[in-house]
Design a protein around this motif. Structure first.
Motif, mmCIF file in Angstrom:
data_model
loop_
_atom_site.group_PDB
_atom_site.id
_atom_site.type_symbol
_atom_site.label_atom_id
_atom_site.label_comp_id
_atom_site.label_asym_id
_atom_site.label_seq_id
_atom_site.Cartn_x
_atom_site.Cartn_y
_atom_site.Cartn_z
ATOM 1 N N TYR A 9 0.859 -1.184 0.000
ATOM 2 C CA TYR A 9 0.000 0.000 0.000
ATOM 3 C C TYR A 9 0.894 1.232 0.000
ATOM 4 N N ASP A 39 -8.614 4.835 -3.642
ATOM 5 C CA ASP A 39 -9.739 4.118 -3.043
ATOM 6 C C ASP A 39 -10.059 4.761 -1.691
ATOM 7 N N ASP A 41 -11.860 3.873 0.795
ATOM 8 C CA ASP A 41 -11.813 2.949 1.928
ATOM 9 C C ASP A 41 -10.365 2.691 2.362
#
Length: 89
Positions: A9, A39, A41
């Motif tokens: 990430y 994204d 989330d």
């Protein structure tokens, strides 16, 4: 058997993320970079805590292998851990 492909990430412009990618690559660890800013989330989950290295063992939830700076030595330790614990390796 090959080691599993990990998830890194990241976010654009993150020097620690770039360093992590280079050191994981140098350790011959396969990973898929995922930009958390793409994204909502993931952005909410990781906020400013990137880079984050994770993998999802078969039939199990995602596991975080580490956060923050990844030196070559740390990448090597992660590789050794995966060689010992990843199913089918």
């Amino acid at each position: 058997m090959p080691l599993p492909t990990l998830t890194l990430y990241t976010r654009a412009g993150c020097h620690l993320c770039e360093q992590a990618a280079a050191n994981l690559g140098a350790a011959a660890l396969a990973f898929t970079p995922v930009d958390i800013d793409a994204d909502p989330d993931l952005r909410a989950r990781w906020t400013d805590h990137v880079p984050v290295l994770a993998w999802t063992p078969p039939g199990q939830p995602e596991q975080v292998l580490g956060k923050g700076a990844f030196s070559r030595a740390r990448a090597g330790q992660i590789k050794l851990h995966l060689m010992r614990t990843a199913p089918g390796t």
